[in-house]
Motif scaffolding. Structure first.
Motif, short mmCIF file in Angstrom:
data_model
loop_
_atom_site.label_atom_id
_atom_site.label_comp_id
_atom_site.label_asym_id
_atom_site.label_seq_id
_atom_site.Cartn_x
_atom_site.Cartn_y
_atom_site.Cartn_z
N GLN A 1 -9.01 2.68 1.37
CA GLN A 1 -7.96 1.68 0.97
C GLN A 1 -7.20 1.05 2.29
O GLN A 1 -7.11 -0.23 2.24
CB GLN A 1 -7.26 1.91 -0.41
N GLY A 2 -6.48 1.94 3.08
CA GLY A 2 -5.88 1.52 3.95
C GLY A 2 -6.71 0.55 5.01
O GLY A 2 -6.24 -0.24 5.31
N LYS A 3 -7.89 0.87 5.19
CA LYS A 3 -8.86 0.20 6.32
C LYS A 3 -9.23 -1.33 5.48
O LYS A 3 -8.98 -2.21 6.42
CB LYS A 3 -10.11 0.72 6.42
N ARG A 4 -9.09 -1.51 4.18
CA ARG A 4 -9.45 -2.68 3.57
C ARG A 4 -7.98 -3.53 3.77
O ARG A 4 -8.40 -4.52 4.13
CB ARG A 4 -9.78 -2.62 2.07
N VAL A 5 -7.22 -2.98 3.50
CA VAL A 5 -5.75 -3.69 3.50
C VAL A 5 -5.43 -4.05 4.80
O VAL A 5 -4.86 -5.17 5.28
CB VAL A 5 -4.66 -2.88 2.80
N ALA A 6 -5.77 -3.44 5.88
CA ALA A 6 -5.70 -3.83 7.28
C ALA A 6 -6.19 -4.92 7.59
O ALA A 6 -5.78 -5.85 8.39
CB ALA A 6 -5.95 -2.65 8.12
N ASP A 7 -7.68 -4.99 6.94
CA ASP A 7 -8.34 -6.18 7.37
C ASP A 7 -7.92 -7.65 6.59
O ASP A 7 -8.10 -8.66 7.22
CB ASP A 7 -9.79 -6.06 6.90
N LEU A 8 -7.23 -7.22 5.64
CA LEU A 8 -6.76 -8.51 4.86
C LEU A 8 -5.50 -9.14 5.28
O LEU A 8 -5.13 -10.15 5.19
CB LEU A 8 -6.73 -7.81 3.23
N LEU A 9 -4.77 -8.03 5.69
CA LEU A 9 -3.28 -8.60 5.91
C LEU A 9 -3.08 -9.32 6.94
O LEU A 9 -2.17 -10.50 6.70
CB LEU A 9 -2.53 -7.00 6.56
N PRO A 10 -3.92 -9.80 7.91
CA PRO A 10 -3.81 -10.95 8.86
C PRO A 10 -3.96 -12.15 8.05
O PRO A 10 -3.87 -13.27 8.84
CB PRO A 10 -4.58 -10.65 9.91
N ASN A 11 -4.82 -11.99 6.90
CA ASN A 11 -5.48 -13.44 6.30
C ASN A 11 -4.58 -13.72 5.38
O ASN A 11 -5.02 -14.74 4.44
CB ASN A 11 -6.78 -12.98 5.99
N VAL A 12 -3.23 -13.05 5.01
CA VAL A 12 -2.61 -13.57 3.74
C VAL A 12 -1.15 -13.90 4.25
O VAL A 12 -0.84 -13.10 5.23
CB VAL A 12 -2.62 -12.52 2.69
N ARG A 13 -0.40 -14.48 3.21
CA ARG A 13 1.08 -14.45 3.58
C ARG A 13 1.58 -12.98 3.89
O ARG A 13 2.27 -12.77 4.78
CB ARG A 13 1.88 -15.05 2.41
N ASP A 14 1.48 -12.14 2.86
CA ASP A 14 1.67 -10.74 2.91
C ASP A 14 1.38 -9.97 1.69
O ASP A 14 0.76 -10.54 0.98
CB ASP A 14 3.53 -10.73 3.07
N ILE A 15 1.65 -8.65 1.98
CA ILE A 15 1.17 -7.87 0.86
C ILE A 15 2.35 -7.00 0.19
O ILE A 15 3.22 -6.86 0.88
CB ILE A 15 0.29 -6.67 1.59
N ARG A 16 2.29 -6.72 -1.15
CA ARG A 16 3.34 -5.94 -1.81
C ARG A 16 2.51 -4.82 -2.39
O ARG A 16 1.49 -5.16 -3.03
CB ARG A 16 4.01 -6.80 -2.90
N ARG A 17 3.25 -3.81 -2.61
CA ARG A 17 2.78 -2.66 -3.13
C ARG A 17 4.04 -2.27 -4.02
O ARG A 17 4.80 -1.50 -3.80
CB ARG A 17 2.35 -1.28 -2.11
N ILE A 18 3.82 -2.89 -5.20
CA ILE A 18 5.06 -2.48 -6.32
C ILE A 18 4.94 -1.26 -6.95
O ILE A 18 5.93 -0.61 -7.32
CB ILE A 18 4.94 -3.83 -7.39
N GLY A 19 3.62 -0.61 -7.12
CA GLY A 19 3.72 0.70 -7.74
C GLY A 19 3.35 0.73 -9.33
O GLY A 19 3.54 1.90 -10.02
N SER A 20 3.11 -0.54 -9.87
CA SER A 20 2.74 -0.45 -11.17
C SER A 20 1.49 -1.52 -11.24
O SER A 20 1.99 -2.75 -11.33
CB SER A 20 3.77 -0.65 -12.20
N ALA A 21 0.32 -0.98 -11.67
CA ALA A 21 -0.57 -2.11 -11.63
C ALA A 21 -0.31 -3.20 -12.76
O ALA A 21 -0.50 -4.20 -12.84
CB ALA A 21 -2.05 -1.48 -11.77
N ALA A 22 0.05 -2.70 -14.09
CA ALA A 22 0.43 -3.41 -15.27
C ALA A 22 1.45 -4.63 -14.93
O ALA A 22 1.19 -5.75 -15.13
CB ALA A 22 0.89 -2.56 -16.15
N LEU A 23 2.55 -4.17 -13.93
CA LEU A 23 3.78 -5.18 -13.58
C LEU A 23 3.13 -5.95 -12.40
O LEU A 23 3.50 -7.13 -12.46
CB LEU A 23 4.90 -4.52 -13.10
#
Ligand code: IPD
Ligand code: CA
Length: 259
Positions: A172-194
């Protein structure tokens, strides 16, 4: 039975009533020094509060909807006699809960013959109720919700999450590293429902995660979809499911970026 044979608004109200009661229970016990037991890995925690919340939800469903099935994260499993099944996460965001971070929720979804028809997610520390019924829209504390009008992935704030196993996280870390330069930013809130409710409310532009379970997303996916998001769940070659929710304008781009 088809969704037109059931009163989805009434099912939504049942989900709302029970999610609020369970949410009040977990919020009232948030300051206890809880002992956490390990589940799928040493960092995958379950507490007495998760179990108490699920027990309360199961007993209320048995009173209000005796013939319906139930699937709960902490083990509830009852076969449906009606075609209707409730999918329950009694405390989504358990790690936040353990650490005193106020992003945890109760999630209750109803599906008819496998199709989501109603759901509620109660943001328990803030006392905010998200709900939806098929065809009736999504709401936050009764007010209609709409997902964001973002037009390009590069401008999108994207939520995601990570599983509890080290090898899952490495991928998952590798995938998110690839995505990060292509989006405004990433958030990891800690609740999928929220996260999914945030997509519905436009406070996240999109969300994706691999490896979440039906109880994490049952209510939230319907809430996001009823707020206008496109939603998608697919089982991949390794057996894990990828869940994606985003406004139509960026959905394909987000899906392509995370697959
Ligand atoms: C977890 C949360 C988290 C997600 C994990 C889930 P739990 O559920 O939804 O955001 O990243 O995949 O397992 O364990 O807090 O109920
Ligand atoms: Ca969960």
């Amino acid at each position: 039975m088809s969704p037109s044979d059931v009163d989805t608004g009434e099912l939504r109200e049942i989900a709302v009533t029970i999610a609020r009661l369970a949410g009040e229970l977990i919020a009232s016990r948030a300051h206890e020094h809880l002992r956490a037991d390990a589940k799928t890995s040493p960092t995958d925690a379950v507490t007495d509060v998760d179990r108490a919340s699920e027990a309360l939800i199961v007993s209320l469903l048995a009173e209000m909807r005796p013939g319906d099935g139930v699937l709960g994260e902490e083990g509830a499993h009852k076969v449906s006699e009606t075609g209707l099944r409730w999918i329950v996460d009694p405390l989504d965001g358990t790690v936040n809960y353990l650490y005193g971070i106020g992003a945890y929720a109760v999630s209750i979804g109803a599906e008819l013959d496998g199709k989501p028809v109603a759901g509620a997610v109660f943001d328990a520390s803030r006392g905010i109720m998200y709900d939806a019924a098929l065809g009736l829209g999504a709401r936050r504390d009764g007010a209609p919700l709409g997902c964001s009008g973002v037009q390009a992935l590069e401008m999108a704030l994207v939520g995601t999450g990570f599983g509890y196993r080290a090898e899952t996280r490495a991928a998952q870390g590798k995938r998110v590293a690839d995505l990060l330069p292509n989006v405004r930013d990433i958030r990891r809130i800690g609740s999928a429902a929220l996260d999914l409710c945030a997509v519905a409310a436009g406070s996240l532009d999109g969300y994706y995660e691999r490896g979440i379970h039906p109880w994490d997303r049952a209510a939230g996916l319907l809430i996001a979809a009823e707020a206008g998001a496109r939603t998608f769940v697919i089982r991949e070659a390794d057996g894990r499911e990828l869940t994606v929710a985003a406004p139509p304008a960026i959905f394909e781009a987000l899906l392509a970026a995370v697959r």
